[in-house]
Design a protein around this motif. Structure first.
Motif, PDB file in Angstrom:
ATOM      1  N   TYR A  78      27.740  39.302  49.332  1.00  0.00           N
ATOM      2  CA  TYR A  78      27.734  39.696  50.747  1.00  0.00           C
ATOM      3  C   TYR A  78      26.997  41.025  50.928  1.00  0.00           C
ATOM      4  O   TYR A  78      26.214  41.184  51.874  1.00  0.00           O
ATOM      5  N   MET A 112      26.908  30.902  51.822  1.00  0.00           N
ATOM      6  CA  MET A 112      26.868  31.748  53.010  1.00  0.00           C
ATOM      7  C   MET A 112      25.504  31.597  53.658  1.00  0.00           C
ATOM      8  O   MET A 112      24.552  31.118  53.033  1.00  0.00           O
ATOM      9  N   ALA A 157      26.392  35.299  60.247  1.00  0.00           N
ATOM     10  CA  ALA A 157      27.506  35.790  59.435  1.00  0.00           C
ATOM     11  C   ALA A 157      28.532  36.441  60.358  1.00  0.00           C
ATOM     12  O   ALA A 157      28.200  36.867  61.473  1.00  0.00           O
TER      13      ALA A 157
END
Length: 494
Positions: free
Chosen positions: A420, A329, A450
């Motif tokens: 996250y 990510m 994101a």
């Protein structure tokens, strides 16, 4: 899983383009497309089919089909190029149609070698492979497998950025298929508002099929990656604070620094990625010598500097995050670079590490990359406002900004939520510290953003209003707002 309506749409596309350009679930081509995505999160999305256009006329036919009542009414779709955006749904439509642009991968140099026209589905590795042998380059991506179209439409950071500007600022001409299927050009002379909006406005106006970039003469680059123990944080902060001062910034220097907790080692290290775009033989650029003089965290992590062309360096870049080798990510934020802000970012990172120590295979990495005024003022092209990013008009114009990036890797999908949440927490902590010091900048770099971040809103009210007006002109039915679910949208004008 695809519904019957989406499958009917796939059949309609077969009728328009031919069966060889439509990849259905279970086929070898379909499975290869899924496996080609950068992250496992993106690869988990299952479209009803992939459509693989080979030229601009094919793309026009695709758009006409996906918006036509004769072919079953509006359909959800996504557009992918290199497939490097990490989150699910960014570049593939679950149960819908994914337009795989990789067949538009031409790289054509102009007769006078002043510009190169690149298919939107090409990767930067292919571009450098064409240009290196001629002693030329473009201010493109740093990793070979990253797509040309996606990186450029989001702004685009390059090793050459401090010297040449954003990647999007290098584009002299876009070819675009609009929502009605028409094909238009966008340049400073024609459709100038669209040319401006595509420089940072992402996929909100149409499907870009080719981009023409200006070229420049370029020899080998000097690069190095080093790691230091945490005992060197004070020296790290001192050195980089000096290097990033706007008045002294060396435009041939591109670098980042940060910290990484490596779960496998149970240790945190200082990291430095250094590049210099005007290499002099194998000499170490003088500005980097203080960094290279710092003690190494481990002999095993020490690698000698490399002097090589962009093709080699971009290929080497893929080794840091191999495709689908882990879950990935990225989450960015931005602030003015000062010594105090460097230290605040380090303190926030240190506070976040305990949140992730039990995550299998975790590498919890963050870095800070400078965005000097020479990059965002677009001086090379003579006009600081020829892109939508808004930095030239920001309240910190003239200052070197710091792009703070969280870029972890981990092994198990069961820990996605934990990672996250930790990323959200760390970003909030960094932003709060920056705000307290009056150093926070709202800019969000779209190519790292994101899915919960409002990247385009961060460009500022003036840019957003212009983007809204442009969308109203070129896509009045808001096809690319409502039918294309992935990416980052222009805020509503309501």
């Amino acid at each position: 899983m695809a519904d019957s309506e989406a499958l009917c749409r796939c059949e309609a596309l077969i009728a328009r383009l031919g069966a060889d350009k439509i990849l259905l679930p279970g086929s070898t081509g379909y499975n290869a497309s899924v496996s080609s995505y950068f992250s496992p999160q993106a690869a988990a999305v299952q479209p009803a089919c992939f459509v693989t256009p080979k030229n601009v006329d094919d793309v026009s036919e695709v758009i006409k089909s996906l918006t036509s009542s004769d072919d079953g009414g509006p359909s959800t779709f996504a557009v992918r190029g290199g497939g490097h955006t990490w989150f699910a749904g960014a570049n593939s439509a679950s149960g819908g149609i994914t337009v795989d642009m990789r067949g538009l991968d031409s790289v054509e140099l102009s007769a006078d070698k002043s510009c190169v026209t690149v298919g939107a589905g090409a990767t930067w590795g292919a571009v450098y492979g064409k240009l290196d042998a001629l002693g030329l380059s473009v201010a493109g991506g740093r990793v070979a497998g990253v797509g040309v179209g996606g990186l450029t439409l989001g702004g685009g950071i390059s090793f050459f950025g401090p010297r040449e500007g954003w990647t999007c600022d290098q584009v002299t001409q876009f070819e675009v298929v609009l929502a009605d299927g028409s094909v238009v050009g966008a340049s400073k002379q024609d459709n100038a508002d669209l040319w401006w909006g595509l420089r940072g406005g992402s996929n909100n106006f149409g499907i870009v099929t080719s981009l023409t970039f200006r070229t420049f003469e370029q020899g080998p680059l000097w690069t190095s990656m080093t790691f230091n123990p945490l005992t060197e944080v004070d020296n790290q902060v001192r050195i980089y604070t000096r290097l990033t001062v706007a008045e002294n910034y060396d435009v041939n220097a591109s670098f980042l620094t940060g910290w990484a907790y490596v779960g496998q080692l149970g240790a945190t290290v200082v990291l430095n990625q250094l590049a210099y775009t005007r290499a002099v033989g194998n000499e170490v650029p003088a500005l980097y010598q203080p960094i290279l003089d710092l003690p190494s965290a481990s002999p095993a992590l020490t690698t000698p500097p490399v002097v090589a062309n962009m093709s080699t360096i971009a290929q080497n870049g893929t080794s840091f995050q191999p495709r689908q080798a882990a879950r990935y990510m990225t989450v960015p934020t931005c602030f003015v670079l000062t010594e105090a802000m460097f230290r605040a970012a380090y303190d926030a990172f240190t506070a976040s590490v305990p949140l992730l120590k039990d995550v299998p295979g975790i590498t919890w990495g963050v870095n800070i990359e400078p965005i000097p005024p020479s990059m965002y003022s677009n001086k090379h092209n003579g006009d600081a406002r020829t892109n939508a990013l808004g930095l030239a008009d920001g309240r910190f114009a003239g200052k070197t900004l710091g792009l703070f990036l969280i870029s972890p890797a981990w092994a198990d999908a069961d820990h996605d939520g934990q990672v996250y949440d930790a990323a959200r927490s760390l970003i909030a902590d960094v932003e709060n510290r920056a705000k307290e010091m009056g150093l926070y900048d709202p800019y969000i770099y779209l190519d790292y953003a994101a899915p919960w971040q409002e990247a385009i809103k961060s460009y500022g009210e003036e840019s957003v209003k212009k983007l809204q007006a442009l969308r109203k002109r070129v896509d009045p039915g808001m096809v690319f707002t409502h039918q294309v679910k992935g990416g980052f949208k222009i805020p509503s004008s309501d």
